[in-house]
Write a protein that holds these residues in place. Sequence first.
Motif, PDB file in Angstrom:
ATOM      1  N   UNK A  31      30.723  26.413  47.305  1.00  0.00           N
ATOM      2  CA  UNK A  31      32.099  26.218  47.736  1.00  0.00           C
ATOM      3  C   UNK A  31      32.903  27.454  47.375  1.00  0.00           C
ATOM      4  N   UNK A  32      33.974  27.666  48.095  1.00  0.00           N
ATOM      5  CA  UNK A  32      34.841  28.801  47.820  1.00  0.00           C
ATOM      6  C   UNK A  32      35.860  28.416  46.753  1.00  0.00           C
ATOM      7  N   UNK A  33      35.998  29.271  45.735  1.00  0.00           N
ATOM      8  CA  UNK A  33      36.945  28.994  44.663  1.00  0.00           C
ATOM      9  C   UNK A  33      37.596  30.299  44.221  1.00  0.00           C
ATOM     10  N   UNK A  35      39.251  30.587  41.487  1.00  0.00           N
ATOM     11  CA  UNK A  35      39.348  30.607  40.028  1.00  0.00           C
ATOM     12  C   UNK A  35      38.608  31.802  39.430  1.00  0.00           C
ATOM     13  N   UNK A  36      37.551  32.256  40.131  1.00  0.00           N
ATOM     14  CA  UNK A  36      36.800  33.412  39.640  1.00  0.00           C
ATOM     15  C   UNK A  36      37.644  34.678  39.659  1.00  0.00           C
ATOM     16  N   UNK A  37      38.600  34.754  40.588  1.00  0.00           N
ATOM     17  CA  UNK A  37      39.480  35.918  40.674  1.00  0.00           C
ATOM     18  C   UNK A  37      40.677  35.783  39.745  1.00  0.00           C
ATOM     19  N   UNK A  38      41.138  34.547  39.548  1.00  0.00           N
ATOM     20  CA  UNK A  38      42.333  34.325  38.744  1.00  0.00           C
ATOM     21  C   UNK A  38      42.056  34.383  37.249  1.00  0.00           C
ATOM     22  N   UNK A  39      40.792  34.274  36.864  1.00  0.00           N
ATOM     23  CA  UNK A  39      40.448  34.290  35.443  1.00  0.00           C
ATOM     24  C   UNK A  39      40.530  35.712  34.879  1.00  0.00           C
ATOM     25  N   UNK A  45      36.859  42.383  36.396  1.00  0.00           N
ATOM     26  CA  UNK A  45      35.928  42.836  37.428  1.00  0.00           C
ATOM     27  C   UNK A  45      36.647  43.637  38.506  1.00  0.00           C
ATOM     28  N   UNK A  46      37.822  43.173  38.926  1.00  0.00           N
ATOM     29  CA  UNK A  46      38.580  43.896  39.944  1.00  0.00           C
ATOM     30  C   UNK A  46      38.997  45.282  39.445  1.00  0.00           C
ATOM     31  N   UNK A  47      39.450  45.337  38.198  1.00  0.00           N
ATOM     32  CA  UNK A  47      39.836  46.623  37.622  1.00  0.00           C
ATOM     33  C   UNK A  47      38.626  47.554  37.490  1.00  0.00           C
ATOM     34  N   UNK A  48      37.485  46.988  37.092  1.00  0.00           N
ATOM     35  CA  UNK A  48      36.266  47.798  36.978  1.00  0.00           C
ATOM     36  C   UNK A  48      35.871  48.395  38.321  1.00  0.00           C
ATOM     37  N   UNK A  88      31.168  38.870  41.083  1.00  0.00           N
ATOM     38  CA  UNK A  88      32.422  38.221  41.477  1.00  0.00           C
ATOM     39  C   UNK A  88      32.233  37.352  42.709  1.00  0.00           C
ATOM     40  N   UNK A  89      31.518  37.859  43.703  1.00  0.00           N
ATOM     41  CA  UNK A  89      31.285  37.091  44.933  1.00  0.00           C
ATOM     42  C   UNK A  89      30.463  35.838  44.634  1.00  0.00           C
ATOM     43  N   UNK A  90      29.429  35.982  43.814  1.00  0.00           N
ATOM     44  CA  UNK A  90      28.592  34.838  43.455  1.00  0.00           C
ATOM     45  C   UNK A  90      29.422  33.764  42.765  1.00  0.00           C
ATOM     46  N   UNK A  91      30.272  34.167  41.831  1.00  0.00           N
ATOM     47  CA  UNK A  91      31.088  33.190  41.108  1.00  0.00           C
ATOM     48  C   UNK A  91      32.207  32.634  41.980  1.00  0.00           C
ATOM     49  N   UNK A  92      32.690  33.434  42.933  1.00  0.00           N
ATOM     50  CA  UNK A  92      33.758  32.981  43.818  1.00  0.00           C
ATOM     51  C   UNK A  92      33.275  31.852  44.726  1.00  0.00           C
TER      52      UNK A  92
END
Length: 315
Positions: A31-33, A35-39, A45-48, A88-92
């Motif tokens: 499912x798409x979530x 929360x992986x980006x908001x955590x 990860x985005x900054x990296x 990130x994609x896997x967790x998203x």
Amino acid sequence: MPFYLPLKAAHFHNAFRPVEEPLHAKMEKPKFSLSALKSTRGALHMLQIVMCAVTFAVSYVWGHPLHTYWIYCMLVWGLCPIISLVITIVEMFLIHKLILGFFMDWDDFTTGMAMMASLCTFSCTVMFANFYICRKCIWGWMVTILSVVCCALYCAETFRDKCDATRSATYVAALPGFIKILEAFVACIILISLIGYVGKPALLWCIVAYAIPLPLTLLTIIVNILTKLKNCLPFSIDRFTMIFLVISILLYISAAILWPTYSFKGNPRPKDCPGNSCVWSIQFVVTIMTYINLGLYVADLVLTCLGICGFKRSQ
């Protein structure tokens, strides 16, 4: 007259037992979530990804030295953000919940990748600061500063994961697996630093001694990460690892004797030997790294023997 067969109690009970769902039906679908980006991890990860991409671009625009150190740094700044993006994609999409049922301990894997990226980006920072910084080298300073930021971001993720008591550390993020990562890391530093071996058969043997253990180390890490594959092997991976470690130790002992002997025999340190361009200094780095990796392989062999003998392995 009708004929009835006697029914056993077990048959009567099984007739009304609900049909068990297959394994794939029990598993949660992706499912798409967000929360992986908001955590906090998602933000790191985005900054990296952004900082590594910027560092890669600035280093590429700055010039193309095509030295082995520069190529190594470019590979690190290119691969580390790709790993962060995949995680990130896997967790998203919650794909890691499917992975847990088949392959690996996801928390252990992601923490191990953060630890590996921290090591690699730190080595890039040291290399750029040593080889490409000068008073007038503005681009060299910029790349080094950006690399420091990349390293700090991966270290922050590693520190956060290790302080989180809810995250597991079964292999890569624990001592046995991290030693394997260090072995592979040090071997890579040795291989990109090899110089001054042309026309010297003894030093050519050292290159072979450095090269043979590296792919076997990586293979051992992969097999231990893929737990289902490890359980399907017809032999004990720990016993195979022990044999491989004994061979690696013998190879590194030979290199620890031959490399300094044939590199520095009749070759004293020059009076003018800057660290960024002196062959003697680079050969000295290879010597130090050889002894470090030899010590790591010995420690790894001790841990593996303790595991085979039934003692509790350090985590």
